[in-house]
Design a protein around this motif. Sequence first.
Motif, PDB file in Angstrom:
ATOM      1  N   SER A  94       0.816  -1.215   0.000  1.00 49.58           N
ATOM      2  CA  SER A  94       0.000   0.000   0.000  1.00 49.58           C
ATOM      3  C   SER A  94       0.846   1.260   0.000  1.00 49.58           C
ATOM      4  O   SER A  94       0.438   2.287  -0.530  1.00 49.58           O
ATOM      5  N   GLY A  95       2.059   1.196   0.572  1.00 48.69           N
ATOM      6  CA  GLY A  95       2.880   2.398   0.635  1.00 48.69           C
ATOM      7  C   GLY A  95       3.886   2.509  -0.486  1.00 48.69           C
ATOM      8  O   GLY A  95       4.711   3.426  -0.484  1.00 48.69           O
ATOM      9  N   GLU A  96       3.823   1.603  -1.453  1.00 46.97           N
ATOM     10  CA  GLU A  96       4.811   1.600  -2.532  1.00 46.97           C
ATOM     11  C   GLU A  96       4.395   2.601  -3.602  1.00 46.97           C
ATOM     12  O   GLU A  96       3.299   2.523  -4.146  1.00 46.97           O
ATOM     13  N   SER A  97       5.310   3.548  -3.898  1.00 48.23           N
ATOM     14  CA  SER A  97       4.958   4.635  -4.811  1.00 48.23           C
ATOM     15  C   SER A  97       5.565   4.496  -6.184  1.00 48.23           C
ATOM     16  O   SER A  97       5.309   5.322  -7.056  1.00 48.23           O
ATOM     17  N   VAL A  98       6.389   3.476  -6.400  1.00 45.56           N
ATOM     18  CA  VAL A  98       7.060   3.328  -7.695  1.00 45.56           C
ATOM     19  C   VAL A  98       6.920   1.890  -8.174  1.00 45.56           C
ATOM     20  O   VAL A  98       6.801   0.966  -7.368  1.00 45.56           O
ATOM     21  N   PRO A  99       6.911   1.675  -9.476  1.00 46.30           N
ATOM     22  CA  PRO A  99       6.798   0.314 -10.000  1.00 46.30           C
ATOM     23  C   PRO A  99       8.039  -0.502  -9.689  1.00 46.30           C
ATOM     24  O   PRO A  99       9.130   0.041  -9.521  1.00 46.30           O
ATOM     25  N   ARG A 100       7.854  -1.817  -9.635  1.00 49.44           N
ATOM     26  CA  ARG A 100       8.964  -2.709  -9.293  1.00 49.44           C
ATOM     27  C   ARG A 100       9.684  -3.246 -10.523  1.00 49.44           C
ATOM     28  O   ARG A 100      10.723  -3.882 -10.402  1.00 49.44           O
ATOM     29  N   SER A 101       9.162  -3.009 -11.699  1.00 50.06           N
ATOM     30  CA  SER A 101       9.818  -3.507 -12.909  1.00 50.06           C
ATOM     31  C   SER A 101      11.105  -2.734 -13.165  1.00 50.06           C
ATOM     32  O   SER A 101      11.260  -1.580 -12.757  1.00 50.06           O
ATOM     33  N   VAL A 102      12.056  -3.378 -13.827  1.00 49.69           N
ATOM     34  CA  VAL A 102      13.347  -2.770 -14.148  1.00 49.69           C
ATOM     35  C   VAL A 102      13.517  -2.774 -15.653  1.00 49.69           C
ATOM     36  O   VAL A 102      13.453  -3.824 -16.292  1.00 49.69           O
ATOM     37  N   ASP A 103      13.727  -1.588 -16.238  1.00 46.69           N
ATOM     38  CA  ASP A 103      13.921  -1.458 -17.679  1.00 46.69           C
ATOM     39  C   ASP A 103      15.409  -1.292 -17.957  1.00 46.69           C
ATOM     40  O   ASP A 103      15.983  -0.237 -17.684  1.00 46.69           O
ATOM     41  N   ALA A 104      16.044  -2.339 -18.449  1.00 50.06           N
ATOM     42  CA  ALA A 104      17.475  -2.299 -18.753  1.00 50.06           C
ATOM     43  C   ALA A 104      17.743  -2.101 -20.239  1.00 50.06           C
ATOM     44  O   ALA A 104      18.880  -2.253 -20.685  1.00 50.06           O
ATOM     45  N   SER A 105      16.711  -1.751 -21.011  1.00 51.77           N
ATOM     46  CA  SER A 105      16.879  -1.675 -22.466  1.00 51.77           C
ATOM     47  C   SER A 105      17.930  -0.644 -22.875  1.00 51.77           C
ATOM     48  O   SER A 105      18.700  -0.862 -23.810  1.00 51.77           O
ATOM     49  N   GLY A 106      17.980   0.493 -22.160  1.00 47.84           N
ATOM     50  CA  GLY A 106      18.969   1.506 -22.504  1.00 47.84           C
ATOM     51  C   GLY A 106      20.387   1.029 -22.285  1.00 47.84           C
ATOM     52  O   GLY A 106      21.291   1.330 -23.063  1.00 47.84           O
TER      53      GLY A 106
END
Length: 483
Positions: A94-106
């Motif tokens: 409930s207190g998590e404000s950011v997504p947990r996915s990691v974008d390493a494409s760059g």
Amino acid sequence: MQERSSVAELAGILRTELNRYSPGEKLPSSRALVDRYRVSPVTVSRALAALRAEGLVVTRPGAGAFRAARPRAAEAPRPGDTSWQEVALSVETSGESVPRSVDASGVLMTLAVPPPGALELHGGYLHPSLQPERALAAALARAGRRPGAWDRPPIDGLSELRAWFAAEIGGRAGALAPSEVLITAGGQSALTTALRALAPPGAPVLVESPTYPGALAAARAFGLRPVPVPVDADGVRTDLLEQALRATGARVFLCQPLFQNPTGAVLSAERRREVLRVAREAGAFVIEDDFARRLAHEDAGPLPATLAADDPDGVVVHVCSLTKVTSASLRVGALAARGPALERLRAIQVVDSFFVPRPLQEAALELVGSPAWPRHLRTVAAELRARREALATGVRRDLPELALRHVPPGGFHLWLRLPDGADEAALTAAALRAGVSVAPGRPYFCAEPPAPHLRLGFASAAGAGELAEGLRRLRLACDEVLR
């Protein structure tokens, strides 16, 4: 031709010719393959190793290589059901404000090896011909003979190596003590440690726009929110930096003051003072990513001191490494900081990796202390200048629609603005079909880009001839996409 391309091509040829041999029949000797295909013994060895890994050949010490017996068809393993992981990896508290996915494409874009036959104009490491391979081999051999070379190193790094980095970062004035330096596993590791140490998850972090994709990926992986601050020919716009600090409440600003990636800009003397002033007044840290100091070109002239050398108050956390000017595999770098920030950086590094392997630190120390080191730096400075001039001249002559507004006297790339409305993704795809790998501009922006761009690198090419051929292939792609 680059070694990896030669290996792939020879493996392909041998894979085709295997049909001429019966199972168990001996293949030509390595010496015969060297003579027949005009390649090095190392290329032959690696090509055979690739076929061995595929189960197509077997090698017997002292006897040679043989075609493998036809394997019995194996039943394909039953695919498992991993769909449950989508829930486990995505559920947020409930207190998590950011997504947990990691974008390493760059990051993956800058590390990707182009397909066989394609020329690499997107890379961020020196071509093998520019790497100090003999000096590295000699340094590694000497390091292995040092007493205690395989013992556990000090947590903060070897004292002699910390002293060398302190002198490099602090300059002649001795503005930095060895005790204020931590040895890290390369620049990216130092950068990620600094971001984790200085900003809590969900916090804004100010970044130059455009900037290095690896910095954006690292920030987002730790739940930080990158906020762009535009860069011009004199570096970051300090008026906009001050506004952004006030508007966001950010306590971290990440920048590359010297030969900024990708623009090549050098932060002007006036703006250097302003960056330190506005950060100090805002109570914010400045992470100084000094990745290109040892990539100055022969005509660069005297380089400005690091921001860390002008900062006695611990505003600046300095990041640098030996990797860019040596080899991608010499992952030895440094973090420099003062005060409580240093203790937090040390704690995070210990938790993450314990320490940098001692043999690698010893080899780095041997390398920078050898007579080969200054010779290597001079060679790189001259070669990068020559390649920069060849690429810049070719772009202006053969690709006039790609605007080259700044030619930097350091670094390893040129930043080109495409015509308004151009599809940079389509252009990079067309370039790869034409046989040249270039980097699109979009991953360098953390928000909507103001225009389409390309980044062309000249350090990973074999030389002026390969750069010219790369531009010829890029011309074909431009004719296809920009007409």
